[in-house]
Design a protein around this motif. Structure first.
Motif, short mmCIF file in Angstrom:
data_model
loop_
_atom_site.label_atom_id
_atom_site.label_comp_id
_atom_site.label_asym_id
_atom_site.label_seq_id
_atom_site.Cartn_x
_atom_site.Cartn_y
_atom_site.Cartn_z
N GLN A 1 1.56 39.10 47.32
CA GLN A 1 1.92 40.44 47.79
C GLN A 1 0.65 41.23 48.08
O GLN A 1 0.37 42.26 47.47
N THR A 2 -0.09 40.71 49.04
CA THR A 2 -1.37 41.31 49.43
C THR A 2 -1.40 41.42 50.95
O THR A 2 -0.95 40.52 51.66
N VAL A 3 -1.95 42.54 51.42
CA VAL A 3 -2.04 42.78 52.85
C VAL A 3 -3.45 42.43 53.31
O VAL A 3 -4.45 42.87 52.71
N ASN B 1 -0.58 53.14 49.99
CA ASN B 1 -1.35 51.91 49.75
C ASN B 1 -0.62 50.98 48.80
O ASN B 1 -1.22 50.08 48.21
N ASP B 2 0.71 51.18 48.67
CA ASP B 2 1.53 50.29 47.85
C ASP B 2 1.72 48.97 48.60
O ASP B 2 2.43 48.89 49.60
N GLN B 3 1.09 47.94 48.09
CA GLN B 3 1.08 46.65 48.79
C GLN B 3 2.48 46.06 48.94
O GLN B 3 2.81 45.47 49.98
N SER B 4 3.33 46.22 47.92
CA SER B 4 4.68 45.63 47.96
C SER B 4 5.51 46.24 49.08
O SER B 4 6.18 45.54 49.85
N LYS B 5 5.50 47.59 49.19
CA LYS B 5 6.27 48.25 50.23
C LYS B 5 5.75 47.91 51.62
O LYS B 5 6.53 47.69 52.55
N ILE B 6 4.43 47.82 51.74
CA ILE B 6 3.85 47.49 53.04
C ILE B 6 4.19 46.05 53.43
O ILE B 6 4.50 45.76 54.59
N CYS B 7 4.17 45.14 52.45
CA CYS B 7 4.54 43.75 52.73
C CYS B 7 5.98 43.65 53.23
O CYS B 7 6.27 42.87 54.15
N LEU B 8 6.88 44.43 52.65
CA LEU B 8 8.28 44.41 53.08
C LEU B 8 8.41 44.90 54.52
O LEU B 8 9.16 44.32 55.32
N LYS C 1 -9.12 33.96 57.28
CA LYS C 1 -10.46 34.15 56.71
C LYS C 1 -10.42 34.80 55.34
O LYS C 1 -11.46 34.95 54.70
N GLY C 2 -9.21 35.21 54.91
CA GLY C 2 -9.08 35.80 53.59
C GLY C 2 -9.64 37.21 53.50
O GLY C 2 -10.03 37.65 52.40
N ILE C 3 -9.69 37.95 54.60
CA ILE C 3 -10.24 39.31 54.61
C ILE C 3 -9.12 40.30 54.29
O ILE C 3 -8.13 40.36 55.01
N LEU C 4 -9.28 41.07 53.22
CA LEU C 4 -8.26 42.03 52.80
C LEU C 4 -8.31 43.28 53.66
O LEU C 4 -9.37 43.65 54.18
N ALA C 5 -7.18 43.91 53.81
CA ALA C 5 -7.11 45.17 54.55
C ALA C 5 -7.67 46.30 53.68
O ALA C 5 -7.52 46.31 52.45
N LYS C 6 -8.31 47.26 54.32
CA LYS C 6 -8.89 48.38 53.59
C LYS C 6 -7.81 49.39 53.18
O LYS C 6 -6.85 49.62 53.91
N SER C 7 -8.01 49.99 52.01
CA SER C 7 -7.03 50.96 51.50
C SER C 7 -6.92 52.16 52.44
O SER C 7 -5.82 52.70 52.65
N LYS C 8 -8.02 52.57 53.04
CA LYS C 8 -8.00 53.71 53.96
C LYS C 8 -7.14 53.39 55.19
O LYS C 8 -6.35 54.24 55.64
N ASP C 9 -7.28 52.17 55.71
CA ASP C 9 -6.47 51.79 56.86
C ASP C 9 -4.98 51.72 56.51
O ASP C 9 -4.12 52.08 57.32
N LEU C 10 -4.67 51.26 55.29
CA LEU C 10 -3.26 51.19 54.87
C LEU C 10 -2.64 52.58 54.78
O LEU C 10 -1.51 52.80 55.21
#
Length: 354
Positions: free
Chosen positions: A55-57, A79-86, A63-72
């Motif tokens: 449950q990671t955006v 920045n709730d990863q679970s809601k964004i994943c849904l 490449k395994g690059i995580l999204a930035k919290s500011k962009d989310l």
């Protein structure tokens, strides 16, 4: 000496299904298990942990690059990863390989053609088209599969498009209408307006029962009318096709045409003769007693349904079918017997050299 930089905290995910969503000009991705995204969207899979590998955006899963919290926060307001994943799982685009995508398109194209074949008939002969004929017509109108739309919805669109260019129509559905006898006049008038074909009408007591064949698009109107007349509607057959011999001019599957089996036994002609005589006797006895079915290949009436089926297995029908492929006229049972005997004689002569 130059310094070597190594990505210590980088996590690479391979062999996964990626769902991508672009929002506010930024790309977001999530890593899912293969074949689980479609199950989730169709409602078959209910457990989110069985769909998401984590449950990671990400901004780039491979490449395994995580999204930035500011962009989310800018894109989703949280920045709730679970809601964004849904949200990405429901609205995002599933990324698949080229061969897998082609396979999905091919399977859905076949499904759509199958639905079209089941729901339509030739408007000139009232007989169904083959699946290969439907696929060829779909290619001729340049139909393209929409993976985001259901096969049934696209099949109905294909039918409407084919009706503009080819003799094709929706096959009627057979229904039974039961209502009080005093309300029958309104129903009969409406059936006449709808061009419904009445198969049978039975009046027992105060109830009237009508079996008819109706255009499927008028089903809802007919059901509403029956409810207003205090009657009920029962579906007997969703799709009705004409019964009878299949003309090869309407189909393109010539490879499915049964061919004559090679005759080697010396008494083979005698066996064929006996079978033809029995078949002719049964047809003569049955003529006038039951409804006669006509074989268009042999241009003859061959009795009831059972005799009609047996006729297709006879050497008479097979021989005429072979002649039809060579655009030759059909033969009677006696002429066919003589023709088969001539062919056997010619084949025997080939075994000798003079």
């Amino acid at each position: 000496m130059s310094k070597i930089l190594q990505p210590i905290g980088q996590k690479r995910l391979t062999n996964v299904a990626v769902v991508r969503l672009k929002k506010h000009g930024i790309r977001f991705e999530i890593a899912c298990y293969k074949n689980k995204v479609l199950s989730w969207r169709s409602g078959v899979e209910k457990d989110l942990d069985e769909v998401l590998q984590s449950q990671t955006v990400y901004s780039n899963v491979s490449k395994g690059i995580l999204a930035k919290s500011k962009d989310l926060i800018d894109a989703f307001g949280t920045n709730d990863q679970s809601k964004i994943c849904l949200e990405i799982l429901d609205k995002g685009e599933l990324q698949v390989a080229g061969k897998e995508r082609d396979s999905q398109f091919s399977n859905q194209f076949r499904d759509i053609a199958t639905i079209v074949m089941q729901k339509t008939i030739n408007s000139e002969t009232n007989r169904p088209y083959t699946i290969s004929m439907i696929e060829r017509l779909m290619h001729e109108i340049h139909f393209a599969v929409d993976p985001s739309s259901s096969s049934k919805k696209q099949a109905l669109e294909v039918i409407r498009e084919l009706q503009k260019h080819y003799p094709i129509k929706r096959s009627p559905m057979r229904i039974r209408l039961t209502l009080p006898g005093q309300n029958s006049s309104s129903l009969l008038e409406k059936l006449n307006v709808w061009n419904a074909s009445i198969v049978s009408k039975d009046e027992s007591g105060s109830q009237l029962s009508i079996i008819c064949e109706l255009e499927p698009g008028l089903y809802r109107d007919c059901d509403a009318l029956l409810r207003s007349l205090q009657g009920r509607l029962e579906i007997l057959a969703v799709s009705v096709h004409a019964e009878g011999d299949t003309s090869m001019d309407q189909y393109d599957d010539h490879k499915d045409v049964p061919s004559l089996k090679p005759k080697a036994p010396a008494d083979g002609v005698q066996q064929v003769s006996e079978k033809m005589e029995k078949l002719s006797t049964r047809m003569e006895n049955a003529e006038g007693a039951v409804k006669q079915n006509k074989c268009s290949t042999c241009n003859a009436y061959v009795g009831d349904a059972k005799q009609y089926r047996d006729h297709f297995k006879s050497e008479w029908h097979k021989h005429n079918l072979k002649r039809k492929t060579r655009q030759l006229p059909p033969l009677t049972a006696e002429e066919c017997l003589a023709d088969i005997g001539t062919d056997d004689s010619k084949s025997d002569l080939k075994d000798y050299s003079f």
